[in-house]
Design an enzyme around this catalytic site. Structure first.
Site, PDB file in Angstrom:
ATOM      1  N   HIS A 121      34.858  21.476 -15.554  1.00  0.00           N
ATOM      2  CA  HIS A 121      35.969  21.439 -16.513  1.00  0.00           C
ATOM      3  C   HIS A 121      35.791  20.371 -17.594  1.00  0.00           C
ATOM      4  O   HIS A 121      35.766  20.699 -18.785  1.00  0.00           O
ATOM      5  CB  HIS A 121      37.296  21.298 -15.756  1.00  0.00           C
ATOM      6  CG  HIS A 121      38.453  20.916 -16.614  1.00  0.00           C
ATOM      7  ND1 HIS A 121      38.965  21.754 -17.576  1.00  0.00           N
ATOM      8  CD2 HIS A 121      39.203  19.779 -16.662  1.00  0.00           C
ATOM      9  CE1 HIS A 121      39.983  21.152 -18.175  1.00  0.00           C
ATOM     10  NE2 HIS A 121      40.142  19.954 -17.646  1.00  0.00           N
ATOM     11  N   HIS A 124      38.096  12.599 -19.266  1.00  0.00           N
ATOM     12  CA  HIS A 124      39.545  12.668 -19.450  1.00  0.00           C
ATOM     13  C   HIS A 124      40.346  12.811 -18.162  1.00  0.00           C
ATOM     14  O   HIS A 124      41.501  12.412 -18.109  1.00  0.00           O
ATOM     15  CB  HIS A 124      39.921  13.760 -20.460  1.00  0.00           C
ATOM     16  CG  HIS A 124      39.945  15.148 -19.883  1.00  0.00           C
ATOM     17  ND1 HIS A 124      38.852  15.966 -19.861  1.00  0.00           N
ATOM     18  CD2 HIS A 124      40.943  15.847 -19.296  1.00  0.00           C
ATOM     19  CE1 HIS A 124      39.176  17.112 -19.291  1.00  0.00           C
ATOM     20  NE2 HIS A 124      40.434  17.075 -18.941  1.00  0.00           N
ATOM     21  N   GLU A 136      43.163  10.072 -13.746  1.00  0.00           N
ATOM     22  CA  GLU A 136      44.278  10.724 -13.081  1.00  0.00           C
ATOM     23  C   GLU A 136      43.871  11.332 -11.737  1.00  0.00           C
ATOM     24  O   GLU A 136      44.619  11.261 -10.770  1.00  0.00           O
ATOM     25  CB  GLU A 136      44.868  11.806 -13.990  1.00  0.00           C
ATOM     26  CG  GLU A 136      46.283  12.143 -13.547  1.00  0.00           C
ATOM     27  CD  GLU A 136      46.967  13.139 -14.475  1.00  0.00           C
ATOM     28  OE1 GLU A 136      46.357  13.509 -15.490  1.00  0.00           O
ATOM     29  OE2 GLU A 136      48.087  13.524 -14.160  1.00  0.00           O
ATOM     30  N   ASP A 137      42.688  11.908 -11.671  1.00  0.00           N
ATOM     31  CA  ASP A 137      42.341  12.701 -10.489  1.00  0.00           C
ATOM     32  C   ASP A 137      41.305  12.082  -9.561  1.00  0.00           C
ATOM     33  O   ASP A 137      40.984  12.655  -8.528  1.00  0.00           O
ATOM     34  CB  ASP A 137      41.812  14.086 -10.936  1.00  0.00           C
ATOM     35  CG  ASP A 137      42.882  14.890 -11.642  1.00  0.00           C
ATOM     36  OD1 ASP A 137      44.067  14.534 -11.486  1.00  0.00           O
ATOM     37  OD2 ASP A 137      42.541  15.854 -12.338  1.00  0.00           O
ATOM     38  N   ASP A 148      41.360  20.360 -23.719  1.00  0.00           N
ATOM     39  CA  ASP A 148      41.659  20.461 -22.285  1.00  0.00           C
ATOM     40  C   ASP A 148      42.493  21.715 -22.036  1.00  0.00           C
ATOM     41  O   ASP A 148      42.222  22.516 -21.139  1.00  0.00           O
ATOM     42  CB  ASP A 148      42.418  19.187 -21.883  1.00  0.00           C
ATOM     43  CG  ASP A 148      42.839  19.192 -20.425  1.00  0.00           C
ATOM     44  OD1 ASP A 148      42.027  19.619 -19.580  1.00  0.00           O
ATOM     45  OD2 ASP A 148      43.973  18.753 -20.138  1.00  0.00           O
ATOM     46  N   ASP A 195      47.558  45.624 -42.656  1.00  0.00           N
ATOM     47  CA  ASP A 195      48.238  45.007 -41.520  1.00  0.00           C
ATOM     48  C   ASP A 195      47.281  44.223 -40.643  1.00  0.00           C
ATOM     49  O   ASP A 195      47.701  43.373 -39.869  1.00  0.00           O
ATOM     50  CB  ASP A 195      48.915  46.076 -40.664  1.00  0.00           C
ATOM     51  CG  ASP A 195      50.062  46.734 -41.411  1.00  0.00           C
ATOM     52  OD1 ASP A 195      50.684  46.041 -42.231  1.00  0.00           O
ATOM     53  OD2 ASP A 195      50.301  47.923 -41.173  1.00  0.00           O
TER      54      ASP A 195
HETATM   55 MN    MN Z   1      41.719  18.411 -17.774  1.00  0.00          MN
END
Ligand code: MN
Length: 716
Positions: free
Chosen positions: A48, A72, A76-77, A139, A262
């Site tokens: 990711h 990033h 947090e993880d 992200d 269109d």
């Molecule tokens: Mn992420």
């Protein structure tokens, strides 16, 4: 998944100065940190951040941003810390990673439309560095690309909605149309799978048809030829509109799509701004234009920096088409927004980038943020610098103007909360109500119900809502006071005439006073705009007492009330009809130098010029009224003067005093003993006199009495 060397090569391809070593280190650090974590797809989690870095490299961003993309999610993880990142990758990257981490923690609490808009603004306002937002958007794009792996349909729908309502508009706000289209389309596929499939099928059909008949190419060639003939080399291309934008148009206009116009728009890219206008002229000359479609975003760029000229024509093959005219740089900016500016800034042609309003300013700010403090202050996105965003304890977002206080916050929540506000906690701590709120503050308002606003709040609130509510309250409170006072004045006026007070009688004569309700009468009397005696005259006819006075100069003045009896006040300099009374501190008499002090709800109080009470009005010059005696008129009336005396405590003292006053044509109307010593009485004596001179004569006479120790005029 992008390999390490692939990523580095991609970055180096557009940025020769890229920090290759940092990119390598970040790649490895992130891989180690995420370790064996897995994505919902079963892929290693590390794929990711690498993909996010890849998306950022498509936007051709600087190496710090790419490194941030790789890192990033580590704070947090994983067990990684910001301190670690700072020591390994430097302050700038650490600040970016920290920003992205913080942004991820902000959560939208409700789907309410206003909340959604506020949340977008909050994200903008808290992304101190625009690159934080770019990483966040990349992200989101990757998460949307892999959304199908999430099992819960509710969760998928929530993420897709959030993308549509929060992140796509954010991308548009900073001018990144390509990213916006991408996010919208991914969300559209999740939320309206069938609708999108239908539109895509129809698009494919129309496209094939157009290709078969070579329509797009023919139109393009003809436009190119027309421009060529005019000596304008141009790149003409057809652009297919996105399924989501087609769907939205169908929704908004409630139409089906079928015509080429269109689904296709044409773009003419020329070398310079002047050429944009020249090309426009050439095209408008060659074809009939469709009224109402012309828009010049070059002379007036959109707020997000977008520039182009739009027009609609009946074009080649009699097809109705839309055309955009722009330069290559405008095109890049339209597609990549801020990211393009970033690139131009770094790239070969920095001078050309000087014209892009706030986006440009933003980049300059990013560039020359010399010291840390300034960096913090100035790199905040300019767009919402005039707003602060705060949370209720339940997480509802409240947007307020800069400088707003907890009182403003309370009124924004609900006017009853505002009225009842007694104190406030910011982030759990009790603070003064005048405290200025800051972005992200959680504000808890402590109320007592039912509450009333404090007039002093008006000095520090900044929202119109709070201010008008507080003012309205103060006004209505004052009105109530005036009504009470007016009622009391009229009651006394009835009594002075020997009648029982009657609201019914007053109501009967309201029309004769041009009034529609009784409260208005009470209010006007209480405020001093209307004279109680005049009301009595309407009711009972003119009085033969001393009360009603129409001064010789036409001034109508109301009697002050003293000891239950009224005395006319013959003064010049007052507005007709205003209520006047003698101040009870100094008891002014004709001949004294006097001044009037306006008292809300009580009209004008007359003081002697040397009254000590006046000190408290020195800083309120607007309340001072210049008045002078109307002496001929004053002579016709009696007035009350007050004396202070010390007299001997012995039999016969009062009789001697009374005789002394009476012998000098005075009349004692009130006597009050204010202090009793064994030897001396201290007393106040109110005496009816003609004027100051008369009072002075009495004073002189009393001083001659053996029982009187001291005597002087009361001055307070
Ligand atoms: Mn992420």
């Amino acid at each position: 998944m992008l390999r390490q060397y692939e990523l580095v090569n991609r970055v180096r391809a557009y940025d020769a100065d890229a920090n290759e070593e940092a990119l390598n280190r970040a790649y490895v650090f992130s891989m180690m940190a995420h370790g064996s974590q897995k994505r919902a797809s079963g892929d290693p989690y590390f794929s990711h951040p690498v993909e996010v870095a890849g998306i950022l490299s498509d936007l051709k961003l600087d190496s710090d941003t790419i490194v941030t993309g790789l890192l990033h999610d580590t704070v947090e993880d994983t067990v990684a810390t910001i301190e670690e990142i700072e020591s390994l990758f430097g302050e700038s990257v650490a600040a970016l990673v920290d920003g992205v981490t913080k942004l991820s923690k902000l959560e939208l609490q409700s789907d309410d439309k206003r909340q959604v808009e506020n949340f977008r603004k909050l994200l903008l306002a808290t992304s101190r560095d625009i690159r934080v937002l770019l990483v966040k958007l990349a992200d989101r794009q990757h998460n949307m690309q892999t959304l199908r792996h999430i099992k819960s349909p509710e969760k998928r729908a929530r993420i897709a909605r959030e993308t549509l309502e929060i992140f796509a508009p954010l991308a548009e706000r900073i001018g990144m149309h390509a990213l916006k289209d991408n996010l919208e389309d991914l969300a559209f596929a999740e939320l309206h799978t069938d609708a999108r499939a239908t539109i895509v099928a129809r698009l494919n059909f129309l496209r094939e048809e157009a290709v078969e008949q070579d329509i797009v190419a023919q139109i393009g060639n003809e436009l190119t030829a027309v421009l060529q003939e005019a000596g304008l080399p141009a790149m003409v291309s057809g652009r297919e509109k996105s399924p989501y934008s087609i769907w939205r148009k169908m929704q908004q206009k409630n139409v089906e799509f079928g015509r080429l116009s269109d689904i296709m728009a044409f773009r003419i890219v020329v070398d310079s701004v002047e050429d944009c206008y020249r090309a426009l002229g050439v095209i408008h000359n060659a074809y009939r234009c469709v009224p109402g479609r012309f828009k010049d975003y070059i002379s007036t760029p959109k707020r997000n920096g977008y520039r182009s000229i739009h027009t609609g024509i009946i074009g080649p093959l009699r097809h109705r088409i839309e055309i955009q005219f722009r330069t290559q740089e405008m095109h890049d900016v339209a597609e990549f927004g801020v990211a393009a500016h970033w690139r131009y800034k770094q790239g070969a042609d920095p001078i050309e980038t000087v014209e892009y309003g706030w986006v440009k300013e933003l980049l300059e700010i990013l560039d020359d943020a010399a010291d840390q403090e300034e960096f913090f202050e100035r790199t905040r996105l300019d767009l919402y610098k005039d707003r602060v965003f705060c949370f209720t304890p339940k997480g509802e977002l409240i947007a307020l103007p800069q400088g707003a206080t907890p009182v403003d916050f309370a009124y924004e929540v609900h006017s009853e909360v505002g009225d009842g506000c007694v104190s406030a906690k910011i982030n759990g701590r009790i603070v003064p109500l005048r405290t200025k709120l800051r972005n992200g503050d959680q504000v808890e308002i402590i109320t007592s119900q039912p509450g009333t606003p404090e007039p002093e709040w008006e000095h520090y609130v900044v929202t119109g809502k709070a201010r008008s509510r507080i003012r309205g309250f103060v006004r209505s409170q004052r009105r109530n006071e005036c009504i009470k006072l007016g009622t009391a004045i009229l009651e006394k006026a009835f009594a002075a005439r020997g009648f029982d007070f009657s609201e019914a009688i007053l109501t009967d004569v309201l029309p004769r006073m041009d009034l529609s309700n009784i409260d208005q009468l009470y209010f006007e009397v209480g405020e001093g705009h209307r004279n109680a005696e005049a009301v009595m005259t309407i009711l009972f006819g003119a009085s033969d007492g001393v009360e009603a006075d129409k001064g010789d100069d036409g001034h109508e003045t109301e009697g002050g009330e003293q000891n239950g009896q009224s005395y006319a006040i013959p003064l010049r300099g007052l507005t007709a009809g205003v209520a006047v009374h003698y101040a009870s501190c100094c008891h002014p008499l004709p001949g004294d130098r006097v001044v009037g002090i306006q008292t809300p709800g009580k009209g004008v109080a007359i003081h002697t010029i040397d009254c000590v009470t006046l000190e408290s009005f020195y800083d309120m010059p607007e309340r001072w009224v210049d008045v002078s005696w109307d002496l001929p008129s004053a002579e016709k009336h009696v007035h009350v003067g007050r004396l202070r005396l010390n007299v001997e405590n012995q039999r016969g003292t009062l009789a001697e005093l009374a005789a002394g006053v009476a012998n000098n044509e005075g009349n004692i109307i009130n006597l009050k003993i204010t202090n009793r010593d064994p030897d001396l009485f201290e007393m106040a004596l109110d005496i009816e006199v003609r004027d100051t001179r008369h009072l002075n004569e009495i004073i002189a006479a009393l001083r001659g009495l053996s029982v009187v120790s001291t005597v002087e005029r009361a001055d307070a």
